[in-house]
Design an enzyme around this catalytic site. Sequence first.
Site, mmCIF file in Angstrom:
data_model
loop_
_atom_site.group_PDB
_atom_site.id
_atom_site.type_symbol
_atom_site.label_atom_id
_atom_site.label_comp_id
_atom_site.label_asym_id
_atom_site.label_seq_id
_atom_site.Cartn_x
_atom_site.Cartn_y
_atom_site.Cartn_z
ATOM 1 C CG HIS A 88 1.092 18.193 -22.471
ATOM 2 N ND1 HIS A 88 2.157 18.859 -23.017
ATOM 3 C CD2 HIS A 88 0.018 18.531 -23.220
ATOM 4 C CE1 HIS A 88 1.748 19.565 -24.062
ATOM 5 N NE2 HIS A 88 0.454 19.389 -24.204
ATOM 6 C CG HIS A 113 5.588 12.273 -16.243
ATOM 7 N ND1 HIS A 113 6.954 12.337 -16.390
ATOM 8 C CD2 HIS A 113 5.138 11.647 -17.367
ATOM 9 C CE1 HIS A 113 7.307 11.794 -17.552
ATOM 10 N NE2 HIS A 113 6.216 11.361 -18.157
ATOM 11 C CG HIS A 115 1.978 9.044 -19.825
ATOM 12 N ND1 HIS A 115 1.905 10.058 -20.755
ATOM 13 C CD2 HIS A 115 3.231 9.094 -19.315
ATOM 14 C CE1 HIS A 115 3.065 10.692 -20.815
ATOM 15 N NE2 HIS A 115 3.889 10.125 -19.950
ATOM 16 C CG HIS A 132 6.920 7.446 -18.194
ATOM 17 N ND1 HIS A 132 6.544 8.065 -19.374
ATOM 18 C CD2 HIS A 132 6.569 6.129 -18.336
ATOM 19 C CE1 HIS A 132 5.999 7.168 -20.187
ATOM 20 N NE2 HIS A 132 6.006 5.999 -19.573
#
Length: 249
Positions: A88, A113, A115, A132
């Site tokens: 993800h 990580h 996004h 994050h």
Amino acid sequence: MKKGIALFFATAFATSVAMAGHHTIHWGYSGHGGPEHWGELSDDFKMCMIGRNQSPIDIRTDTAYQTKLPAIGFDYHTPTKDVVDNGHTEQVDIEAGSGITIDGIRFELKQFHFHTPSENRIDGKSFPLEAHFVHADEHGNLAVVALMFKYGKTNPVLAKIWNKMPKHAGKKHHLTMTAEDVQHLLPKNRAYYRFNGSLTTPPCSEGVRWFVLKHPVTVSKAQVRKFARILGFANNRPVQPINARVILK
């Protein structure tokens, strides 16, 4: 949030599958397993559907409450271990010992990580990339520092991570980055917006302290394209209702 559950999601914030009872629950960012269906996939994920303090949000600066927020006590002094493609996102794991202090509480940095595009927004604006930094205290309570990236010069720290990114889910590569590298990802001015929120992935547990840094750092368009190409999909949960929450600035 129980300590074991909180620490699990601090160290594996977005896994390719989540365990619920005796079944493996697959979730993602589109189709039947997409964000609008997360709360229907498992009783363990119901908070994704019924929660009142969900993340991410659109931070409206004109209605945020002006106050004197204390500085976040950043203490990042340990190197990275690995970069992991967990299905993800691309996640960088950190050696134990780094952390932040806020509200008189020490939160240890577990991982950070990415996004794309950003999950949180500021005054309706989406950013091409968001990081994050996930922290947990000794009781398993979580604190997330969110960092926005705007288009500009190539980011040299991201370049080191991108060069080691696995191209397949479940794979990891050793990543040698110093504590100074991690610190240099952050802007010099670390003013922030604060609100109470949740995990942005199932089970969407609430009670997470969110600190969104006001000042973005740069990333090149080529770097964003490379991340998106390796990941293969947009991995941002849509913004959630603010409801009765107060955003501090």
